[in-house]
Design a protein around this motif. Structure first.
Motif: not given
Length: 293
Positions: A211, A215, A95
């Protein structure tokens, strides 16, 4: 011969990379800078006004060995922080936003007492470079966007800055589970100008960073970083860049005006650094010296 398909240009690129790899490692210091649960590896070399280089999506700061050598020879100090998930750089990977990656760079500049700097963001790194200029304008005196997607499209264009087909090629080039031949085709399609050797980028990909950075790009609003604060901008474009194509080449200039200087690097695609390291370094050096006058 393995490089025959790509002609003399590809062979010279590979030979040039090998020659620079043999340079005295004592010219470069490698250290780890820490804050809380984050540690960032940074390569440092040279003396003079500081240039910070931020790498492309899922790739290492070591892609810029040649560029850094040229900059150092031209009287500049070069810092190359590794993003989280690459080399010795560690930290939470879930995140994350572009703000988090920019904060890692700010930590390096602060602890190295290097600011204000000229920050170079190559490809994905341009987002973090612009975000740094917004979040910590005290640390940035100029921004170089190399082979950078602007993040916006011209008025009236119905589509995204990067098409789904091109996104497939970008991600496919980094997918280590695909056959090498398929990855080479993706590298040719997305990253390298015709005649240049895509094989030099078959290695050097970091899935965890891919990744996390993907994100961060997806969740961070473009307007958070788009304007790069108020710093002068060099928009360094590859003549044959398929990811940031010529049809979008004036987006930043048109939207941000005289703050933006555009330079086009001949015979360069989105990879740029392994294709035209001298031209890339010369443009950065000229801009950095002008900014530091």
């Amino acid at each position: 011969m393995k490089f025959a398909k790509y002609g003399l240009t590809g062979v010279l690129v590979a030979m040039s990379m090998s020659s620079f790899a043999a340079l005295d490692p004592a010219q470069v210091t490698d250290e780890v800078i820490k804050r809380g649960n984050v540690q960032i590896e940074v390569l440092s070399q040279g003396k003079g006004p500081t240039v910070v280089i931020l790498p492309s999506l899922a790739r290492s700061a070591r892609d810029y060995d040649q560029v850094a050598e040229y900059l150092m020879a031209d009287g500049l100090r070069v810092l190359r922080p590794e993003p989280r998930g690459i080399g010795k750089s560690r930290g939470p990977m879930e995140n994350l936003s572009i703000h988090d990656f920019a904060a890692d760079v700010a930590m390096v500049i602060d602890q190295k007492h290097a600011g204000p700097v000229v920050v170079v963001g190559h490809a994905w790194g341009n987002f973090a470079a612009r975000q740094l200029a917004v979040d910590r304008p005290d640390l940035v005196k100029g921004v170089v966007l190399a082979a950078a997607s602007a993040g916006k499209v011209p008025p009236g264009f119905n589509g995204k800055p990067i098409s789904p087909e091109m996104r497939k090629a970008i991600d496919g080039a980094a997918d280590l589970g695909l056959p090498e031949a398929q990855r080479l085709r993706y590298l040719e399609e997305a990253f390298f100008a015709p005649g240049n050797n895509p094989g030099v980028w078959l290695g050097g990909w970091h899935p965890e960073a891919h990744e996390a950075e993907g994100h961060a790009r997806n969740i961070t609003p473009v307007d958070d970083y788009f304007a790069a604060g108020t710093a002068p901008i060099l928009d360094l474009q590859g003549e044959n860049d398929a990811v940031a194509p010529r049809q979008f080449s004036h987006v930043l200039k048109n939207m941000l005006g005289d703050r933006v200087t555009v330079i086009v690097v001949p015979n360069a695609g989105h990879a740029m650094a392994p294709e035209q390291p001298k031209a890339m370094a010369d443009a950065i050096s000229e801009f950095a010296k002008r900014i530091n006058e």
